[in-house]
Motif scaffolding. Structure first.
Motif, PDB file in Angstrom:
ATOM      1  N   LEU B 131      66.862  -2.339 -47.167  1.00 59.34           N
ATOM      2  CA  LEU B 131      68.182  -2.802 -47.629  1.00 59.34           C
ATOM      3  C   LEU B 131      68.102  -3.266 -49.084  1.00 59.34           C
ATOM      4  CD1 LEU B 131      69.609  -4.771 -44.535  1.00 59.34           C
ATOM      5  CD2 LEU B 131      69.830  -2.348 -45.111  1.00 59.34           C
ATOM      6  N   TRP B 132      67.005  -3.938 -49.414  1.00 59.92           N
ATOM      7  CA  TRP B 132      66.823  -4.413 -50.791  1.00 59.92           C
ATOM      8  C   TRP B 132      66.639  -3.234 -51.754  1.00 59.92           C
ATOM      9  CZ3 TRP B 132      62.036  -4.522 -53.745  1.00 59.92           C
ATOM     10  CH2 TRP B 132      62.185  -5.167 -54.974  1.00 59.92           C
ATOM     11  N   LEU B 133      65.741  -2.305 -51.388  1.00 62.40           N
ATOM     12  CA  LEU B 133      65.499  -1.159 -52.274  1.00 62.40           C
ATOM     13  C   LEU B 133      66.733  -0.264 -52.375  1.00 62.40           C
ATOM     14  CD1 LEU B 133      61.834  -0.061 -51.444  1.00 62.40           C
ATOM     15  CD2 LEU B 133      62.686  -0.994 -53.588  1.00 62.40           C
ATOM     16  N   GLY B 134      67.476  -0.159 -51.267  1.00 58.12           N
ATOM     17  CA  GLY B 134      68.707   0.631 -51.288  1.00 58.12           C
ATOM     18  C   GLY B 134      69.669   0.088 -52.325  1.00 58.12           C
ATOM     19  N   LYS B 135      69.723  -1.238 -52.419  1.00 58.29           N
ATOM     20  CA  LYS B 135      70.594  -1.885 -53.409  1.00 58.29           C
ATOM     21  C   LYS B 135      70.054  -1.655 -54.827  1.00 58.29           C
ATOM     22  CE  LYS B 135      73.136  -6.191 -53.864  1.00 58.29           C
ATOM     23  NZ  LYS B 135      73.240  -7.585 -53.472  1.00 58.29           N
ATOM     24  N   VAL B 136      68.727  -1.808 -54.966  1.00 51.32           N
ATOM     25  CA  VAL B 136      68.092  -1.620 -56.287  1.00 51.32           C
ATOM     26  C   VAL B 136      68.336  -0.200 -56.792  1.00 51.32           C
ATOM     27  CG1 VAL B 136      65.847  -1.467 -57.465  1.00 51.32           C
ATOM     28  CG2 VAL B 136      66.322  -3.384 -55.921  1.00 51.32           C
ATOM     29  N   PHE B 137      68.184   0.800 -55.904  1.00 50.78           N
ATOM     30  CA  PHE B 137      68.336   2.206 -56.303  1.00 50.78           C
ATOM     31  C   PHE B 137      69.800   2.658 -56.321  1.00 50.78           C
ATOM     32  CE2 PHE B 137      63.839   3.118 -54.480  1.00 50.78           C
ATOM     33  CZ  PHE B 137      63.266   2.776 -55.685  1.00 50.78           C
ATOM     34  N   GLY B 138      70.716   1.791 -55.891  1.00 52.61           N
ATOM     35  CA  GLY B 138      72.134   2.160 -55.852  1.00 52.61           C
ATOM     36  C   GLY B 138      72.438   3.236 -54.823  1.00 52.61           C
ATOM     37  N   LEU B 139      71.725   3.184 -53.710  1.00 49.40           N
ATOM     38  CA  LEU B 139      71.882   4.211 -52.676  1.00 49.40           C
ATOM     39  C   LEU B 139      73.165   3.983 -51.875  1.00 49.40           C
ATOM     40  CD1 LEU B 139      69.842   6.479 -52.038  1.00 49.40           C
ATOM     41  CD2 LEU B 139      69.037   5.110 -50.120  1.00 49.40           C
ATOM     42  N   ASP B 140      73.771   5.067 -51.426  1.00 46.35           N
ATOM     43  CA  ASP B 140      74.960   4.990 -50.568  1.00 46.35           C
ATOM     44  C   ASP B 140      74.678   4.063 -49.380  1.00 46.35           C
ATOM     45  OD1 ASP B 140      77.557   6.680 -49.651  1.00 46.35           O
ATOM     46  OD2 ASP B 140      76.258   6.244 -47.940  1.00 46.35           O
ATOM     47  N   ARG B 141      75.677   3.240 -49.024  1.00 44.72           N
ATOM     48  CA  ARG B 141      75.479   2.228 -47.982  1.00 44.72           C
ATOM     49  C   ARG B 141      75.157   2.841 -46.620  1.00 44.72           C
ATOM     50  NH1 ARG B 141      76.258  -3.094 -48.443  1.00 44.72           N
ATOM     51  NH2 ARG B 141      76.837  -4.222 -46.575  1.00 44.72           N
ATOM     52  N   SER B 142      75.809   3.939 -46.280  1.00 43.43           N
ATOM     53  CA  SER B 142      75.531   4.606 -44.997  1.00 43.43           C
ATOM     54  C   SER B 142      74.096   5.132 -44.985  1.00 43.43           C
ATOM     55  CB  SER B 142      76.492   5.775 -44.777  1.00 43.43           C
ATOM     56  OG  SER B 142      77.806   5.329 -44.748  1.00 43.43           O
ATOM     57  N   MET B 143      73.706   5.742 -46.111  1.00 44.45           N
ATOM     58  CA  MET B 143      72.348   6.297 -46.236  1.00 44.45           C
ATOM     59  C   MET B 143      71.318   5.181 -46.084  1.00 44.45           C
ATOM     60  SD  MET B 143      70.648   9.189 -47.247  1.00 44.45           S
ATOM     61  CE  MET B 143      69.423   8.877 -46.023  1.00 44.45           C
ATOM     62  N   THR B 144      71.574   4.039 -46.728  1.00 41.47           N
ATOM     63  CA  THR B 144      70.646   2.910 -46.656  1.00 41.47           C
ATOM     64  C   THR B 144      70.508   2.422 -45.211  1.00 41.47           C
ATOM     65  OG1 THR B 144      71.355   2.244 -48.860  1.00 41.47           O
ATOM     66  CG2 THR B 144      70.122   0.623 -47.602  1.00 41.47           C
ATOM     67  N   GLY B 145      71.637   2.325 -44.505  1.00 38.87           N
ATOM     68  CA  GLY B 145      71.618   1.860 -43.116  1.00 38.87           C
ATOM     69  C   GLY B 145      70.795   2.770 -42.224  1.00 38.87           C
ATOM     70  N   VAL B 146      71.000   4.087 -42.385  1.00 37.98           N
ATOM     71  CA  VAL B 146      70.244   5.053 -41.571  1.00 37.98           C
ATOM     72  C   VAL B 146      68.756   4.975 -41.911  1.00 37.98           C
ATOM     73  CG1 VAL B 146      69.875   7.523 -41.142  1.00 37.98           C
ATOM     74  CG2 VAL B 146      72.191   6.625 -41.242  1.00 37.98           C
ATOM     75  N   MET B 147      68.444   4.903 -43.212  1.00 41.34           N
ATOM     76  CA  MET B 147      67.038   4.847 -43.629  1.00 41.34           C
ATOM     77  C   MET B 147      66.373   3.562 -43.133  1.00 41.34           C
ATOM     78  SD  MET B 147      66.069   7.538 -45.394  1.00 41.34           S
ATOM     79  CE  MET B 147      64.837   7.213 -46.600  1.00 41.34           C
ATOM     80  N   ALA B 148      67.121   2.461 -43.127  1.00 42.52           N
ATOM     81  CA  ALA B 148      66.549   1.175 -42.701  1.00 42.52           C
ATOM     82  C   ALA B 148      66.024   1.287 -41.272  1.00 42.52           C
ATOM     83  CB  ALA B 148      67.600   0.072 -42.803  1.00 42.52           C
TER      84      ALA B 148
END
Lengths: 51, 382
Positions: B131-148
């Motif tokens: 979740l932290w890296l997703g925010k740092v990289f500006g990743l799409d929120r849905s993508m971040t959730g699935v990756m988490a």
């Protein structure tokens, strides 16, 4: 950019009619549908294995 | 909101052509393609294609779905097949509920508090890191959730289970699965060498890969590559029970990510009507997770007979048939999922999800080894 990314026809959980990836009204209806399908499958299997 | 939709049962007849295509595809894969791959001799080795590429009916099904859409039908699913492919999520959710028949509560208790603490700790830390890296990289929120959840739990199942709860697209799931499997193939080959080089015992090695490798199938392969014996106390028996413990956390992790996703989305949408946590939970809780838990409960109560855990009595005929049907249901669902993966969208998203996956996957893999070595005297064999 995020909005552009979500348009199209394959948003898995989207509620809009155009962006749905399901035949159900919404996610909740699909969840309940999957529970009903499971109950039916399990019932058939249990009956088939009854001795 | 979506009142234009004509209703499930009225649309059902139009789903038959697509459904037939999905079923025929999976039948061909399981009855012809998989056996052919197992029999074919390449580089003097029978079954080389399966042993080296680790392609199985699930991956072949996704690939076929992708080929239908992107190659055979030129980027868009034809109208005649479209509604049939829209049943894929129903099948995947049904398969996830049936997955509950793999587990019993008593097997979890045997693990001991140290293992549960370690596995739970790694799941939580991985989710926080993604979740932290997703925010740092500006990743799409849905993508971040699935990756988490994909990176914290058991990969493919977790990615698929999380997707509906966070409005993820098929391409998000495809990215998560591609990252997990790509990383898993690498770790599957190097782990046995590292394990032998460090003189790890079966218990230590099983605990390490059951925590550090992302995908269940690859955990199994890496364990058998280290020690091919299958018996209580061997690497495979340890790794699998640790992996099962991780898989059991799917509904809890889906729940946590759902809350995170909708809480952030509502504030980002700035609609002015902020919802309480309770409302979010009621509205967005994926109800099929309750079905999964009910299945674990029924299995634990012995409703379907013996489960067939290692060291115990063999699985009952009911359990065996449930698992067989589950494989087919997953197979159908994933052919359908493949049909929603658009190559154009994969290119559009760039390589950020892969970068995030590699950073988190490597950190988890190395950290799991260090922690297992530090607590090796506290590990409990079952």
């Amino acid at each position: 950019m995020a909005n552009e990314y979500k348009t199209g026809s394959e948003t898995i959980g989207a509620a809009g009619a155009k962006s749905k990836m399901t035949l159900f009204k919404d996610d909740r209806a699909e969840d309940i549908g999957s529970i009903i399908v499971t109950v039916l499958i399990v019932a058939v299997i249990v009956v088939m294995n009854m001795k | 909101m979506s009142s234009e939709s004509p209703g499930f049962f009225r649309q059902l007849p139009s789903a038959i052509p697509g459904l037939a295509l999905i079923i025929i595809t999976m039948v061909v894969i399981r009855f012809w393609i998989e056996p052919w791959m197992g029999d074919t001799v390449i580089l003097g080795q029978k079954g080389w294609l399966i042993k080296v590429t680790h392609l199985n009916y699930i991956l072949l099904g996704i690939i076929c779905g992708m080929l239908y859409r992107n190659v055979i039908f030129g980027g868009t699913m034809p109208e005649i097949f479209s509604n049939g492919f829209k049943l894929s999520r129903l099948m995947i959710k049904t398969g996830i509920i049936m997955l509950g028949s793999l587990y019993t509560f008593s097997a979890i208790v045997q693990l001991g508090s140290m293992a549960i603490f370690l596995i739970g700790g790694f799941v939580i830390l991985t989710i926080i890191m993604v979740l932290w890296l997703g925010k740092v990289f500006g990743l799409d929120r849905s993508m971040t959730g699935v990756m988490a959840n994909a990176l914290s739990i058991c990969g493919v199942s977790a990615a698929v289970a999380t997707a509906p709860a966070v409005e993820a697209k098929a391409s998000h799931v495809a990215y998560a699965i591609a990252t997990i499997l790509g990383f898993g193939i690498l770790t599957m080959f190097i782990s046995p060498f590292i394990g032998h080089a460090l003189n790890l015992t079966d218990l230590q090695y099983g605990a390490w890969i059951g925590t550090g490798i992302l995908n269940s199938g690859q955990v199994l392969a890496a364990a058998l590559a280290f020690n091919p014996n299958v018996a209580p106390g061997t690497a495979v028996s340890v790794a699998e029970i640790w992996n099962i413990m991780r898989v059991i956390s799917i509904p809890f992790a889906v729940f946590a990510i759902t809350v995170w996703y909708w809480a952030g989305k509502d504030s980002a949408d700035n609609t002015g009507k902020k919802k309480s946590l309770g409302t979010l939970l009621v509205e967005k809780f994926p109800v099929f997770v309750i079905g999964f838990m009910a299945m674990v409960f029924l299995t634990s109560m012995g409703a379907f007979g013996d489960v067939g855990l290692k060291g115990g009595p063999p699985a009952s005929d009911t359990i065996k048939m449930l698992r067989l049907v589950m494989q087919w249901v997953f197979g159908f669902g994933l052919v359908g999922l493949g049909g929603f993966i658009d190559f154009k969208e994969l290119r559009q998203a760039g390589g950020t999800p892969l970068k995030l996956g590699l950073i988190v996957g490597t950190t988890k893999y190395v950290l799991a080894l260090i922690v297992v070595l530090l607590i090796k005297d506290s590990l409990v064999a079952i």
